[in-house]
Design an enzyme around this catalytic site. Structure first.
Site, PDB file in Angstrom:
ATOM      1  N   ARG A 176     107.111 -33.538 148.431  1.00 28.58           N
ATOM      2  CA  ARG A 176     106.765 -33.963 147.123  1.00 28.58           C
ATOM      3  C   ARG A 176     105.783 -33.039 146.339  1.00 28.58           C
ATOM      4  O   ARG A 176     105.138 -33.596 145.360  1.00 28.58           O
ATOM      5  CB  ARG A 176     106.249 -35.414 146.769  1.00 28.58           C
ATOM      6  CG  ARG A 176     107.047 -36.443 147.618  1.00 28.58           C
ATOM      7  CD  ARG A 176     108.471 -36.521 146.871  1.00 28.58           C
ATOM      8  NE  ARG A 176     109.505 -37.272 147.492  1.00 28.58           N
ATOM      9  CZ  ARG A 176     110.321 -36.999 148.477  1.00 28.58           C
ATOM     10  NH1 ARG A 176     110.502 -35.678 148.777  1.00 28.58           N
ATOM     11  NH2 ARG A 176     111.260 -37.750 149.009  1.00 28.58           N
ATOM     12  N   SER A 226     110.205 -44.742 143.997  1.00 29.41           N
ATOM     13  CA  SER A 226     109.374 -45.008 145.080  1.00 29.41           C
ATOM     14  C   SER A 226     107.980 -44.636 144.371  1.00 29.41           C
ATOM     15  O   SER A 226     107.734 -43.696 144.128  1.00 29.41           O
ATOM     16  CB  SER A 226     109.459 -44.133 146.168  1.00 29.41           C
ATOM     17  OG  SER A 226     108.788 -44.386 147.238  1.00 29.41           O
ATOM     18  N   GLU A 296     103.119 -41.543 144.608  1.00 27.62           N
ATOM     19  CA  GLU A 296     104.046 -40.635 144.264  1.00 27.62           C
ATOM     20  C   GLU A 296     104.566 -40.408 142.777  1.00 27.62           C
ATOM     21  O   GLU A 296     104.582 -39.411 142.280  1.00 27.62           O
ATOM     22  CB  GLU A 296     105.151 -40.658 145.138  1.00 27.62           C
ATOM     23  CG  GLU A 296     106.430 -39.735 145.411  1.00 27.62           C
ATOM     24  CD  GLU A 296     107.518 -40.117 145.959  1.00 27.62           C
ATOM     25  OE1 GLU A 296     108.853 -40.193 145.575  1.00 27.62           O
ATOM     26  OE2 GLU A 296     107.061 -40.396 147.182  1.00 27.62           O
TER      27      GLU A 296
END
Length: 307
Positions: A176, A226, A296
């Site tokens: 990420r 998410s 995230e």
């Protein structure tokens, strides 16, 4: 610079470019939340984008770039300065076994295009709702695949509007995260190296992944995907579930009853509702398991006054 005067200058220099003042950003966020942008611009091609970013830099106007808004929370106070959205840079084409896509193209659409061209490598992205630019920025991934595995070139701008062509060796990435995020580059175009395969085989894998996603994820509600990164040695959703937080609701935002890693907008939630749920979950997980949950989802914008 006065934003009204800056808007007038931009409109005179780019008369065909969509430009709006006090634009609500809720319509550009998957959570359907967020305040207004002082200015909101959508360049129509790479040359216009380059000139626009250079002009923004010259006049020292605060710049925010957003993609498809699928992994984003925009606070209720909105964003000062100018927000630039690359939705119009959405071309997708093939050159040999490479697929070239504009930053505003949906990564799902690129995956579908590749399948129809009998090109394999982007099956994992068939359910990722973000744009190409956003996917490069955060090295988006799913079901064991990541964008960095197939990305070989990118055309980007730096914050001054200088055009840069990055090769694979320049495009380091991790979970990420990416060179593009670390250097705050603005993606204009990406090149993906894929492999020839039978269309039926590619389609079967995409159908399987789509079925998995539909079974596990709360797609029936607006969400930002998410919310938390996977903490080392744990799964965020499992921790949240074990803490008894599944179904927790503050305002209109709720920890999804279908997948605890998602926060969904079940009843006209505000971004403040989202942030309150995020902070509460982080606090409880730290207290119960001594694990720090990092977000995230990207959180941008300003709080409303007096919050």
């Amino acid at each position: 610079m006065d934003m009204k005067k800056f808007a007038e200058m931009l409109q005179s220099k780019f008369p065909l470019m969509p430009l709006k003042e006090k634009e609500s950003l809720a319509k550009y966020s998957y959570t359907k939340t967020g305040g207004q942008a002082d200015l909101f611009a959508m360049p129509r091609d790479m040359e216009e984008a380059k000139a626009l970013i250079a002009l923004i830099d010259q006049h020292d106007v605060p710049l925010t770039v957003i993609g498809n808004g699928s992994n984003l929370v925009i606070r209720d106070g909105g964003i000062r300065g100018i927000v630039v959205h690359f939705d119009l840079l959405s071309s997708i084409k093939r050159e040999g076994t490479k697929v070239i896509a504009g930053s505003g193209a949906k990564i799902i659409a690129v995956s579908e295009f590749a399948c129809n061209e009998s090109l394999s490598g982007l099956e994992f992205a068939c359910g990722i709702p973000g744009s190409v630019g956003g996917a490069l920025y955060m090295n988006a991934g799913a079901y064991g695949g990541e964008i960095s595995q197939v990305l070989v070139e990118a055309t980007v701008l730096d914050q001054s509007g200088n055009l840069l062509h990055l090769e694979k060796e320049d495009l380091t990435a991790s979970y990420r995260n990416s060179t593009i995020a670390n250097k705050n580059y603005i993606v204009l175009e990406a090149v993906f190296q894929l492999e020839l395969a039978e269309m039926a085989v590619i389609r079967a894998q995409m159908d399987e992944l789509t079925a998995l996603r539909e079974a596990k994820q709360p797609l029936e509600y607006p969400s930002c995907g998410s919310v938390f990164k996977r903490p080392p040695g744990y799964f965020a959703g499992k921790l949240i579930q074990d803490a008894g937080l599944q179904g927790l609701q503050i305002g209109g935002a709720q920890v999804s009853e279908k997948h605890a890693g998602f926060i969904v907008n079940v009843d006209h939630a505000t971004a403040t509702d989202y942030m309150d749920v995020i902070h509460h979950v982080q606090k409880v997980i730290k207290e119960k398991f001594d694990v720090i949950l990092e977000t995230e989802v990207k959180i941008i914008g300003e709080e409303r006054p007096n919050e």
